[in-house]
Motif scaffolding. Structure first.
Motif, PDB file in Angstrom:
ATOM      1  N   ASN A   8    -117.242 -25.879 -29.683  1.00  6.27           N
ATOM      2  CA  ASN A   8    -116.988 -24.622 -30.385  1.00  6.27           C
ATOM      3  C   ASN A   8    -117.887 -24.609 -31.622  1.00  6.27           C
ATOM      4  O   ASN A   8    -117.637 -25.341 -32.582  1.00  6.27           O
ATOM      5  CB  ASN A   8    -115.515 -24.531 -30.778  1.00  6.27           C
ATOM      6  N   PRO A  10    -119.152 -21.719 -33.957  1.00  8.91           N
ATOM      7  CA  PRO A  10    -119.211 -20.300 -34.333  1.00  8.91           C
ATOM      8  C   PRO A  10    -120.591 -19.896 -34.845  1.00  8.91           C
ATOM      9  O   PRO A  10    -121.208 -20.620 -35.631  1.00  8.91           O
ATOM     10  CB  PRO A  10    -118.155 -20.185 -35.434  1.00  8.91           C
ATOM     11  N   THR A  11    -121.049 -18.736 -34.391  1.00  8.25           N
ATOM     12  CA  THR A  11    -122.403 -18.294 -34.727  1.00  8.25           C
ATOM     13  C   THR A  11    -122.545 -17.810 -36.162  1.00  8.25           C
ATOM     14  O   THR A  11    -123.658 -17.740 -36.673  1.00  8.25           O
ATOM     15  CB  THR A  11    -122.865 -17.179 -33.765  1.00  8.25           C
ATOM     16  N   GLU A  12    -121.434 -17.509 -36.844  1.00  5.45           N
ATOM     17  CA  GLU A  12    -121.534 -17.031 -38.225  1.00  5.45           C
ATOM     18  C   GLU A  12    -121.691 -18.182 -39.231  1.00  5.45           C
ATOM     19  O   GLU A  12    -121.891 -17.943 -40.416  1.00  5.45           O
ATOM     20  CB  GLU A  12    -120.324 -16.174 -38.604  1.00  5.45           C
ATOM     21  N   TYR A 101    -112.636 -25.444 -38.394  1.00  2.00           N
ATOM     22  CA  TYR A 101    -113.252 -24.255 -39.007  1.00  2.00           C
ATOM     23  C   TYR A 101    -112.235 -23.378 -39.737  1.00  2.00           C
ATOM     24  O   TYR A 101    -112.595 -22.368 -40.316  1.00  2.00           O
ATOM     25  CB  TYR A 101    -113.961 -23.405 -37.955  1.00  2.00           C
TER      26      TYR A 101
END
Length: 131
Positions: A8, A10-12, A101
């Motif tokens: 996992n 996250p692209t941000e 996250y």
């Protein structure tokens, strides 16, 4: 153990080669360890973080994470001042595993230069470093 393709990421977020992520959160930035790092560590049993108010340069050690397997140093993703450490980790270090996250973030930073954040790896570049 997860493979790079099943992580996992996250692209941000932006990522360092030392497996620390960073993201903007209001006027400050949150930083923590990536899904890859927490997966490799196994169950986290203790987190030791540099106190709030400390200014560190990118690459300087800001603490360590101890798991049942090992103790690993944590390195600042960018230059800045630690304005808060995640106090919840004192009683529940396993939050790093269950929510790396989210609730398992490590420090809140006031960064010196946001351009440094943008220069870090995006999710796909970071994933390629893990293969």
């Amino acid at each position: 153990m997860k493979t790079p393709d099943t992580l996992n990421l996250p692209t941000e977020l932006r990522y360092t080669a030392e497996h620390v992520w960073i993201r903007k959160d209001g006027e400050t930035y949150l930083a923590g360890i990536s899904d890859y790092a927490q997966d490799q560590l196994g169950e986290v049993v203790f987190v030791d973080l540099t106190g709030g108010g400390s200014h560190l340069d990118a690459g300087e050690e800001f603490g360590s994470v101890e798991s049942v397997k090992s103790v690993n140093s944590l390195y600042m993703p960018v230059s800045g001042t630690i304005v808060e450490v995640n106090a919840a980790l004192e009683d529940a270090p396993v939050l790093v595993n269950s929510s790396c996250y989210g609730d398992g973030w490590l420090v809140r930073l006031k960064v010196d230069d946001a351009v440094e954040v943008g220069a870090l790896n995006d999710a796909e570049t970071y994933r390629s470093l893990l293969k």
